[in-house]
Design an enzyme around this catalytic site. Sequence first.
Site, PDB file in Angstrom:
ATOM      1  N   HIS A   1      19.656  26.911  -0.560  1.00 17.76           N
ATOM      2  CA  HIS A   1      19.457  27.877  -1.646  1.00 17.76           C
ATOM      3  C   HIS A   1      19.406  27.132  -2.976  1.00 17.76           C
ATOM      4  O   HIS A   1      19.962  26.033  -3.106  1.00 17.76           O
ATOM      5  CB  HIS A   1      20.611  28.878  -1.682  1.00 17.76           C
ATOM      6  CG  HIS A   1      20.611  29.842  -0.542  1.00 17.76           C
ATOM      7  ND1 HIS A   1      21.359  30.987  -0.565  1.00 17.76           N
ATOM      8  CD2 HIS A   1      19.955  29.838   0.647  1.00 17.76           C
ATOM      9  CE1 HIS A   1      21.174  31.664   0.551  1.00 17.76           C
ATOM     10  NE2 HIS A   1      20.330  30.979   1.312  1.00 17.76           N
TER      11      HIS A   1
ATOM     12  N   GLU B   1      20.979  27.581  -5.735  1.00 10.35           N
ATOM     13  CA  GLU B   1      22.296  27.288  -6.301  1.00 10.35           C
ATOM     14  C   GLU B   1      22.934  26.079  -5.619  1.00 10.35           C
ATOM     15  O   GLU B   1      23.499  25.213  -6.281  1.00 10.35           O
ATOM     16  CB  GLU B   1      23.248  28.480  -6.133  1.00 10.35           C
ATOM     17  CG  GLU B   1      22.770  29.748  -6.766  1.00 10.35           C
ATOM     18  CD  GLU B   1      22.032  30.662  -5.796  1.00 10.35           C
ATOM     19  OE1 GLU B   1      21.120  30.178  -5.082  1.00 10.35           O
ATOM     20  OE2 GLU B   1      22.346  31.858  -5.768  1.00 10.35           O
TER      21      GLU B   1
ATOM     22  N   CYS C   1      24.450  34.772  -3.467  1.00  9.57           N
ATOM     23  CA  CYS C   1      24.930  35.334  -2.208  1.00  9.57           C
ATOM     24  C   CYS C   1      26.379  34.882  -1.991  1.00  9.57           C
ATOM     25  O   CYS C   1      26.933  34.116  -2.780  1.00  9.57           O
ATOM     26  CB  CYS C   1      24.047  34.862  -1.052  1.00  9.57           C
ATOM     27  SG  CYS C   1      24.228  33.104  -0.656  1.00  9.57           S
TER      28      CYS C   1
ATOM     29  N   CYS D   1      26.741  30.997  -1.751  1.00 12.79           N
ATOM     30  CA  CYS D   1      26.618  30.311  -3.031  1.00 12.79           C
ATOM     31  C   CYS D   1      27.794  30.627  -3.954  1.00 12.79           C
ATOM     32  O   CYS D   1      28.257  29.760  -4.699  1.00 12.79           O
ATOM     33  CB  CYS D   1      25.284  30.659  -3.685  1.00 12.79           C
ATOM     34  SG  CYS D   1      23.880  30.032  -2.725  1.00 12.79           S
TER      35      CYS D   1
END
Length: 138
Positions: A46, A48, A76, A79
């Site tokens: 992801h 992040e 999410c 993260c």
Amino acid sequence: MRQALAEARRALAAGEIPIGAVVVLAGKIIGRGYNQTEQLRDVTAHAEMLALTAAANYLGNKYLADCTLYVTIEPCVMCAGASAWAQLGAVVFGAAEPKTGYRRHSLGLLHPRTKVRPGVCANECAALMQEFFRVKRS
């Protein structure tokens, strides 16, 4: 947030879900990332996570207490958890993510000292996501 949006556009150009992130320390970007889950075949890739890793590598330290994460979409759970472990000073995000965002869970997923600022450039961030899924579904 403009730099995070630029990262999101890189994701979009690569056919990834358009989420971008940057980590800032004292006004300087020390980590960047955009979603690369398809490209890397890695569910943890992801924006992040990639930005946090880059920032930690830059500092030579896993703790980012004086840093701010800017991300185009609400993080999410994964993260948010990584942000907590990094002890981020602040998280600034654009559009809310009601389906998979960390705030739908009542757990304290961020570090207790982390400041949160939602809704920065929310319309622009949401528009990128909406366009991506509109095209994908047609």
